[in-house]
Design a protein around this motif. Sequence first.
Motif, mmCIF file in Angstrom:
data_model
loop_
_atom_site.group_PDB
_atom_site.id
_atom_site.type_symbol
_atom_site.label_atom_id
_atom_site.label_comp_id
_atom_site.label_asym_id
_atom_site.label_seq_id
_atom_site.Cartn_x
_atom_site.Cartn_y
_atom_site.Cartn_z
ATOM 1 N N ASP A 195 24.905 50.837 50.328
ATOM 2 C CA ASP A 195 25.873 50.661 49.231
ATOM 3 C C ASP A 195 26.647 49.355 49.323
ATOM 4 O O ASP A 195 27.840 49.302 49.033
ATOM 5 C CB ASP A 195 26.836 51.845 49.167
ATOM 6 C CG ASP A 195 27.500 52.143 50.507
ATOM 7 O OD1 ASP A 195 27.285 51.375 51.467
ATOM 8 O OD2 ASP A 195 28.223 53.150 50.588
ATOM 9 N N GLN A 196 25.963 48.294 49.713
ATOM 10 C CA GLN A 196 26.619 46.987 49.674
ATOM 11 C C GLN A 196 26.989 46.607 48.250
ATOM 12 O O GLN A 196 27.961 45.892 48.019
ATOM 13 C CB GLN A 196 25.721 45.929 50.309
ATOM 14 C CG GLN A 196 25.606 46.076 51.824
ATOM 15 C CD GLN A 196 24.718 45.019 52.447
ATOM 16 O OE1 GLN A 196 23.646 44.705 51.918
ATOM 17 N NE2 GLN A 196 25.140 44.475 53.577
ATOM 18 N N THR A 197 26.204 47.076 47.287
ATOM 19 C CA THR A 197 26.557 46.993 45.874
ATOM 20 C C THR A 197 26.849 48.407 45.406
ATOM 21 O O THR A 197 25.976 49.273 45.474
ATOM 22 C CB THR A 197 25.428 46.380 45.040
ATOM 23 O OG1 THR A 197 25.154 45.058 45.516
ATOM 24 C CG2 THR A 197 25.811 46.321 43.569
ATOM 25 N N GLN A 198 28.071 48.635 44.934
ATOM 26 C CA GLN A 198 28.504 50.003 44.638
ATOM 27 C C GLN A 198 28.219 50.382 43.191
ATOM 28 O O GLN A 198 29.118 50.528 42.376
ATOM 29 C CB GLN A 198 29.986 50.150 44.957
ATOM 30 C CG GLN A 198 30.322 49.937 46.409
ATOM 31 C CD GLN A 198 31.791 49.716 46.625
ATOM 32 O OE1 GLN A 198 32.637 50.299 45.952
ATOM 33 N NE2 GLN A 198 32.125 48.833 47.557
ATOM 34 N N SER A 199 26.971 50.540 42.881
ATOM 35 C CA SER A 199 26.574 51.035 41.570
ATOM 36 C C SER A 199 25.459 52.045 41.775
ATOM 37 O O SER A 199 24.697 51.947 42.753
ATOM 38 C CB SER A 199 26.090 49.890 40.672
ATOM 39 O OG SER A 199 24.822 49.421 41.099
ATOM 40 N N ILE A 245 22.386 51.609 44.587
ATOM 41 C CA ILE A 245 22.306 52.523 45.727
ATOM 42 C C ILE A 245 20.978 53.279 45.723
ATOM 43 O O ILE A 245 20.321 53.425 46.764
ATOM 44 C CB ILE A 245 23.500 53.491 45.717
ATOM 45 C CG1 ILE A 245 24.792 52.714 45.968
ATOM 46 C CG2 ILE A 245 23.330 54.580 46.784
ATOM 47 C CD1 ILE A 245 26.046 53.529 45.785
ATOM 48 N N ILE A 246 20.569 53.740 44.568
ATOM 49 C CA ILE A 246 19.284 54.439 44.478
ATOM 50 C C ILE A 246 18.145 53.489 44.846
ATOM 51 O O ILE A 246 17.188 53.867 45.531
ATOM 52 C CB ILE A 246 19.078 55.020 43.070
ATOM 53 C CG1 ILE A 246 19.997 56.236 42.876
ATOM 54 C CG2 ILE A 246 17.635 55.430 42.842
ATOM 55 C CD1 ILE A 246 19.668 57.402 43.790
ATOM 56 N N ALA A 247 18.232 52.244 44.416
ATOM 57 C CA ALA A 247 17.194 51.269 44.769
ATOM 58 C C ALA A 247 17.140 51.067 46.278
ATOM 59 O O ALA A 247 16.049 50.978 46.870
ATOM 60 C CB ALA A 247 17.462 49.943 44.062
ATOM 61 N N ALA A 248 18.309 50.993 46.940
ATOM 62 C CA ALA A 248 18.338 50.838 48.395
ATOM 63 C C ALA A 248 17.755 52.065 49.088
ATOM 64 O O ALA A 248 17.024 51.946 50.080
ATOM 65 C CB ALA A 248 19.766 50.588 48.859
ATOM 66 N N LEU A 249 18.070 53.238 48.581
ATOM 67 C CA LEU A 249 17.518 54.470 49.159
ATOM 68 C C LEU A 249 16.009 54.536 48.971
ATOM 69 O O LEU A 249 15.266 54.967 49.864
ATOM 70 C CB LEU A 249 18.193 55.685 48.533
ATOM 71 C CG LEU A 249 19.647 55.923 48.949
ATOM 72 C CD1 LEU A 249 20.300 56.969 48.059
ATOM 73 C CD2 LEU A 249 19.728 56.340 50.408
ATOM 74 N N ASN A 250 15.546 54.100 47.828
ATOM 75 C CA ASN A 250 14.102 54.079 47.596
ATOM 76 C C ASN A 250 13.403 53.089 48.533
ATOM 77 O O ASN A 250 12.287 53.345 49.002
ATOM 78 C CB ASN A 250 13.808 53.729 46.134
ATOM 79 C CG ASN A 250 14.175 54.860 45.194
ATOM 80 O OD1 ASN A 250 14.340 55.997 45.609
ATOM 81 N ND2 ASN A 250 14.325 54.535 43.916
ATOM 82 N N SER A 251 14.054 51.961 48.804
ATOM 83 C CA SER A 251 13.488 51.006 49.755
ATOM 84 C C SER A 251 13.446 51.598 51.163
ATOM 85 O O SER A 251 12.490 51.385 51.916
ATOM 86 C CB SER A 251 14.312 49.711 49.766
ATOM 87 O OG SER A 251 14.246 49.060 48.510
ATOM 88 N N LEU A 252 14.486 52.353 51.508
ATOM 89 C CA LEU A 252 14.508 53.035 52.800
ATOM 90 C C LEU A 252 13.363 54.033 52.895
ATOM 91 O O LEU A 252 12.679 54.141 53.925
ATOM 92 C CB LEU A 252 15.853 53.742 52.960
ATOM 93 C CG LEU A 252 16.268 54.159 54.368
ATOM 94 C CD1 LEU A 252 16.585 52.934 55.210
ATOM 95 C CD2 LEU A 252 17.487 55.080 54.296
#
Length: 396
Positions: A331-335, A339-346
């Motif tokens: 959540d470095q970018t709080q939108s 956040i969903i994009a970061a989780l999908n990358s994870l």
Amino acid sequence: MFAKRQSVLAAAAGAPPRARAKLNLKPVAVALKKPPVIAGLAGVFLLTTSALFLTVLGDPRAGTPSARIALQRDAAPEAAPPTGFEAFSMGAMALYQDLGDAGDPSGAAGGEAVITLPDGATVAGGASYSAPVHSASPLIKAPIAGLSQQGPNGALPVIAPDGRVPAQAYARPFRPNGKPRVALIVGGLGLNAVTTRAAIERLPAEVTLSFVPYAENLQSWIDQARAQGHEVMLEMPMEPTGYPNNDPGPYTLLANSTPDDVQAKMDWLLGRATGYFGVTNYLGDQFVASDTASGAYLSYLRQRGVAFVDDGTFQRRPGAWARASADRIIDQTQSPAAIIAALNSLEAQAKVRGSALGTGFSYPVTVEAAARWTAGLEQRGLQLAPASAMTLRPGR
């Protein structure tokens, strides 16, 4: 002068009077009998009368009782700041309406989502799937006998005589099923009651929760989290860039600290509560640059049987009883979309490498996004694991 005047009067004396000219008003009377003239004169008379009335009498309302009051318009009241509940619900989920499509890469169908909020209220939204409150799967209540001793500021973790260590005894049990593993830590808990309760109740038990050592009623929060099934960690405030303008608090571990200074502050931090399997960093990019200070820190954790999981700042630097470093801060970018994009990358990284670890802060948007994302992990071929399952002993 006087004599001249008398002579004039004497000359005029005895003379017959002069005949006076007669004024003929007959034409005027005839003109006044004409209708247009009568109407015009009536208008002039009315205007003249009104002007005379105002001139003589002044304001016709002058006799009416009156009062003069200085009116002052009150400033509009400032809008009250949103409560924790309002901040979490974000206006009937308006902030999260785009989570559905972004949060389900499998394309799994779903109906109307009913989101249960911390205080029991529900909000309906057109999401692809719902993320319900999870039933409790409680862990052993802390403290566990033999794993603590009294320190100068509270109970401190210790390795038991039989070899048991807090890093294992307080961790959530995990049994791998052969699928790629993905773990998530949500931190910053204990300061805001609503978001803390939301994280405890809304997130699956496999999500690790990290608490701020300065929080009031810290032991109560840890007990509640463990009763729900979450393993927990404590956050160690460390010197960041910009210190002291950027100050994590009075017990911040400083880069110029001696080993004794590090131990004294950690005695206070670790003595705040019991029941945590490990600790994590809060900031600390300057602290980690000091070999002396960070080395003393990791050595102290190893002696007490406590794991250390950092947010990536320590770059897998060895030490503590067990170690892991996060692969991504979600959540470095709080939108919601970010956040969903970061989780999908994870998730994608876990499928490629076999495991992945993410960390985030307890922003309402982070908790909501994580709750929805974790709800579909099993269907997408992954296993949600606690952060303790990602740690390794040094040299292994």
